[in-house]
Design a protein around this motif. Sequence first.
Motif, PDB file in Angstrom:
ATOM      1  N   VAL A  78       0.821  -1.211   0.000  1.00 56.32           N
ATOM      2  CA  VAL A  78       0.000   0.000   0.000  1.00 56.32           C
ATOM      3  C   VAL A  78       0.860   1.269   0.000  1.00 56.32           C
ATOM      4  O   VAL A  78       0.486   2.288  -0.590  1.00 56.32           O
ATOM      5  CB  VAL A  78      -0.952  -0.008   1.213  1.00 56.32           C
ATOM      6  N   MET A  79       2.027   1.202   0.645  1.00 55.07           N
ATOM      7  CA  MET A  79       2.866   2.394   0.821  1.00 55.07           C
ATOM      8  C   MET A  79       3.192   3.116  -0.484  1.00 55.07           C
ATOM      9  O   MET A  79       3.137   4.354  -0.543  1.00 55.07           O
ATOM     10  CB  MET A  79       4.150   2.019   1.548  1.00 55.07           C
ATOM     11  N   PRO A  80       3.556   2.413  -1.559  1.00 51.23           N
ATOM     12  CA  PRO A  80       3.851   3.139  -2.801  1.00 51.23           C
ATOM     13  C   PRO A  80       2.676   3.958  -3.316  1.00 51.23           C
ATOM     14  O   PRO A  80       2.864   5.058  -3.852  1.00 51.23           O
ATOM     15  CB  PRO A  80       4.224   2.014  -3.782  1.00 51.23           C
ATOM     16  N   ALA A 123      14.966  13.333   5.843  1.00 51.06           N
ATOM     17  CA  ALA A 123      14.092  12.387   6.546  1.00 51.06           C
ATOM     18  C   ALA A 123      13.279  11.563   5.550  1.00 51.06           C
ATOM     19  O   ALA A 123      13.134  10.340   5.702  1.00 51.06           O
ATOM     20  CB  ALA A 123      13.167  13.140   7.495  1.00 51.06           C
ATOM     21  N   ALA A 124      12.749  12.224   4.515  1.00 50.83           N
ATOM     22  CA  ALA A 124      11.987  11.501   3.495  1.00 50.83           C
ATOM     23  C   ALA A 124      12.879  10.539   2.716  1.00 50.83           C
ATOM     24  O   ALA A 124      12.487   9.408   2.415  1.00 50.83           O
ATOM     25  CB  ALA A 124      11.317  12.496   2.544  1.00 50.83           C
ATOM     26  N   SER A 125      14.097  10.972   2.400  1.00 48.21           N
ATOM     27  CA  SER A 125      15.022  10.109   1.671  1.00 48.21           C
ATOM     28  C   SER A 125      15.450   8.918   2.522  1.00 48.21           C
ATOM     29  O   SER A 125      15.544   7.790   2.029  1.00 48.21           O
ATOM     30  CB  SER A 125      16.251  10.920   1.236  1.00 48.21           C
ATOM     31  N   PHE A 126      15.706   9.158   3.801  1.00 46.41           N
ATOM     32  CA  PHE A 126      16.065   8.085   4.732  1.00 46.41           C
ATOM     33  C   PHE A 126      14.946   7.051   4.810  1.00 46.41           C
ATOM     34  O   PHE A 126      15.193   5.837   4.750  1.00 46.41           O
ATOM     35  CB  PHE A 126      16.336   8.679   6.112  1.00 46.41           C
ATOM     36  N   ALA A 127      13.712   7.521   4.917  1.00 47.67           N
ATOM     37  CA  ALA A 127      12.570   6.605   5.014  1.00 47.67           C
ATOM     38  C   ALA A 127      12.384   5.812   3.721  1.00 47.67           C
ATOM     39  O   ALA A 127      12.034   4.625   3.753  1.00 47.67           O
ATOM     40  CB  ALA A 127      11.301   7.383   5.347  1.00 47.67           C
ATOM     41  N   SER A 128      12.635   6.448   2.575  1.00 47.82           N
ATOM     42  CA  SER A 128      12.440   5.761   1.299  1.00 47.82           C
ATOM     43  C   SER A 128      13.475   4.673   1.082  1.00 47.82           C
ATOM     44  O   SER A 128      13.220   3.725   0.324  1.00 47.82           O
ATOM     45  CB  SER A 128      12.502   6.768   0.149  1.00 47.82           C
ATOM     46  N   VAL A 129      14.636   4.794   1.721  1.00 46.00           N
ATOM     47  CA  VAL A 129      15.646   3.743   1.617  1.00 46.00           C
ATOM     48  C   VAL A 129      15.215   2.512   2.413  1.00 46.00           C
ATOM     49  O   VAL A 129      15.455   1.375   2.000  1.00 46.00           O
ATOM     50  CB  VAL A 129      17.014   4.248   2.120  1.00 46.00           C
ATOM     51  N   ILE A 134       8.305   6.352  -1.177  1.00 46.85           N
ATOM     52  CA  ILE A 134       8.539   7.079  -2.424  1.00 46.85           C
ATOM     53  C   ILE A 134       9.784   6.480  -3.049  1.00 46.85           C
ATOM     54  O   ILE A 134      10.767   6.224  -2.341  1.00 46.85           O
ATOM     55  CB  ILE A 134       8.742   8.591  -2.171  1.00 46.85           C
ATOM     56  N   PRO A 135       9.809   6.224  -4.347  1.00 41.30           N
ATOM     57  CA  PRO A 135      11.022   5.691  -4.970  1.00 41.30           C
ATOM     58  C   PRO A 135      12.226   6.556  -4.649  1.00 41.30           C
ATOM     59  O   PRO A 135      12.227   7.767  -4.914  1.00 41.30           O
ATOM     60  CB  PRO A 135      10.682   5.710  -6.463  1.00 41.30           C
ATOM     61  N   ALA A 136      13.259   5.933  -4.064  1.00 41.35           N
ATOM     62  CA  ALA A 136      14.426   6.696  -3.643  1.00 41.35           C
ATOM     63  C   ALA A 136      15.108   7.367  -4.816  1.00 41.35           C
ATOM     64  O   ALA A 136      15.724   8.433  -4.666  1.00 41.35           O
ATOM     65  CB  ALA A 136      15.410   5.770  -2.916  1.00 41.35           C
ATOM     66  N   GLY A 137      15.009   6.774  -6.016  1.00 39.36           N
ATOM     67  CA  GLY A 137      15.639   7.368  -7.185  1.00 39.36           C
ATOM     68  C   GLY A 137      15.097   8.747  -7.514  1.00 39.36           C
ATOM     69  O   GLY A 137      15.844   9.632  -7.951  1.00 39.36           O
ATOM     70  N   LEU A 138      13.794   8.957  -7.286  1.00 40.60           N
ATOM     71  CA  LEU A 138      13.210  10.266  -7.561  1.00 40.60           C
ATOM     72  C   LEU A 138      13.781  11.329  -6.630  1.00 40.60           C
ATOM     73  O   LEU A 138      14.042  12.462  -7.050  1.00 40.60           O
ATOM     74  CB  LEU A 138      11.689  10.196  -7.406  1.00 40.60           C
ATOM     75  N   LEU A 139      13.988  10.970  -5.373  1.00 39.53           N
ATOM     76  CA  LEU A 139      14.543  11.926  -4.423  1.00 39.53           C
ATOM     77  C   LEU A 139      16.012  12.213  -4.719  1.00 39.53           C
ATOM     78  O   LEU A 139      16.481  13.329  -4.516  1.00 39.53           O
ATOM     79  CB  LEU A 139      14.388  11.390  -2.996  1.00 39.53           C
ATOM     80  N   VAL A 140      16.733  11.198  -5.198  1.00 41.65           N
ATOM     81  CA  VAL A 140      18.132  11.406  -5.569  1.00 41.65           C
ATOM     82  C   VAL A 140      18.227  12.421  -6.705  1.00 41.65           C
ATOM     83  O   VAL A 140      19.120  13.280  -6.718  1.00 41.65           O
ATOM     84  CB  VAL A 140      18.782  10.066  -5.977  1.00 41.65           C
ATOM     85  N   ILE A 141      17.297  12.343  -7.645  1.00 37.65           N
ATOM     86  CA  ILE A 141      17.279  13.293  -8.750  1.00 37.65           C
ATOM     87  C   ILE A 141      16.833  14.672  -8.286  1.00 37.65           C
ATOM     88  O   ILE A 141      17.338  15.710  -8.747  1.00 37.65           O
ATOM     89  CB  ILE A 141      16.354  12.783  -9.871  1.00 37.65           C
TER      90      ILE A 141
END
Length: 261
Positions: A78-80, A123-129, A134-141
Amino acid sequence: MSAHEDTTTTPPTTSSPAFPGAEKIPFTPTERSRTNSAPAVERREDGAANEPHHSRFGEHAAERVTAHKKAIQIAVKVMPFVGLAFSIALVAWGIHTGTLESLESLQAYIDSLGIWGPLGFMAASFASVMFPIIPAGLLVIAAPVLFGPIEGTIYNWIAVCAGSITNFIVARQVGMALIEAMFSEKTIEKYLGWTRKPGFTTAFAAAIVLPIAPDDLLCYLAGTTKMKFSTYTWIILLGKIPTLVAYGLGISALVTRFLPW
């Protein structure tokens, strides 16, 4: 009783398991891998066996995870969708308020948040890992676009490394229970073979530097092996640098070039 009779009795010998709970492990393919990757049991001078890296807290946590396995599996699926809905709402809000009218207006809004902007992003990037929110790749970009190439890459590196190291620590404490709840058995078995080979450390380092395998799963699996924490940490800290620079800066440059800003 004859004086020549031996009055001593030999106590019956019982075989003890290699580690606590080993006699209860079901021998399904995935569960059997837990015994293959279990650390060797060292002996103290008094002859007692040291406990493996699974602490009492870890054993209790593993039991809780197993008991709530179905709920965790539902949450992972469900999370995605929750993250996607949140992202759509965020974009709609940005368009409505004019924040997304231009790159300058977006960066100005991020700057107005002060320290909370970078902290919220990390914090959002840490949680996505750790969890597929949220796909971590989107946050990296997004990081170089929001904070600039240097600051964005640094924030990416801190958050991604912190999340990857946390994955290793969690897996070392909980074991395969959480991995089996978060990933399908087919996916686990596909990459579990890597952990059974002597060159797993080298293969793991290559997978971190090159996008050839799912990092999140490999980081969890590494925590169930005999790999030293220091070795794992150095691989993550150094191996993530070229990946984040190439992936984050390269693709974000293309995004800013072709977006209608």
